[in-house]
Scaffold this motif. Structure first.
Motif, short mmCIF file in Angstrom:
data_model
loop_
_atom_site.label_atom_id
_atom_site.label_comp_id
_atom_site.label_asym_id
_atom_site.label_seq_id
_atom_site.Cartn_x
_atom_site.Cartn_y
_atom_site.Cartn_z
N THR A 2 0.85 -1.19 0.00
CA THR A 2 0.00 0.00 0.00
C THR A 2 0.89 1.24 0.00
O THR A 2 1.80 1.36 0.81
N ALA A 4 0.85 5.47 0.05
CA ALA A 4 0.05 6.66 0.36
C ALA A 4 0.68 7.86 -0.33
O ALA A 4 1.89 8.08 -0.23
N THR A 51 -4.20 9.93 -0.39
CA THR A 51 -4.82 8.80 -1.08
C THR A 51 -3.98 7.56 -0.83
O THR A 51 -2.75 7.64 -0.74
N TRP A 52 -4.66 6.41 -0.70
CA TRP A 52 -3.99 5.13 -0.49
C TRP A 52 -4.25 4.25 -1.71
O TRP A 52 -5.38 4.18 -2.20
N SER A 83 3.19 2.12 3.19
CA SER A 83 2.53 1.77 4.44
C SER A 83 3.26 0.60 5.10
O SER A 83 3.62 -0.36 4.46
#
Length: 87
Positions: A2, A4, A51-52, A83
């Motif tokens: 993930t 970001a 935003t992820w 992340s």
């Protein structure tokens, strides 16, 4: 993984609501949708959008552009993070 993406801008004094509306319009134009998105505001007419994405760290992802010069008090700041998980 993930990733970001953080986008932070400072509006011309008194134009934070215009900058917020501008960011909402630009996000709707994304050709891909993030896993999650949050928008924040802070003193001094600052706006932050995070935003992820489910993507590699160096992926080509949709990002908010630089607003028109009459809307911002300084250049936009951008950061990209990987992340490490959450609680």
């Amino acid at each position: 993984m993930t990733v970001a993406l953080m986008w932070e801008a400072r509006a011309v004094p008194g134009r934070a609501s215009d900058l917020l509306a501008w960011t909402e319009e630009r996000v709707r134009e994304f050709t891909e949708r993030p896993l999650r998105r949050e928008t924040f505001r802070a003193p001094q007419d600052r706006v932050l959008v995070v935003t992820w994405w489910d993507a590699p760290y160096d992926a080509d992802l949709p990002e908010l552009p630089e607003p028109e010069a009459d809307l911002i008090a300084r250049p936009v700041h951008r950061w990209r993070f990987e992340s490490l998980g959450g609680v």
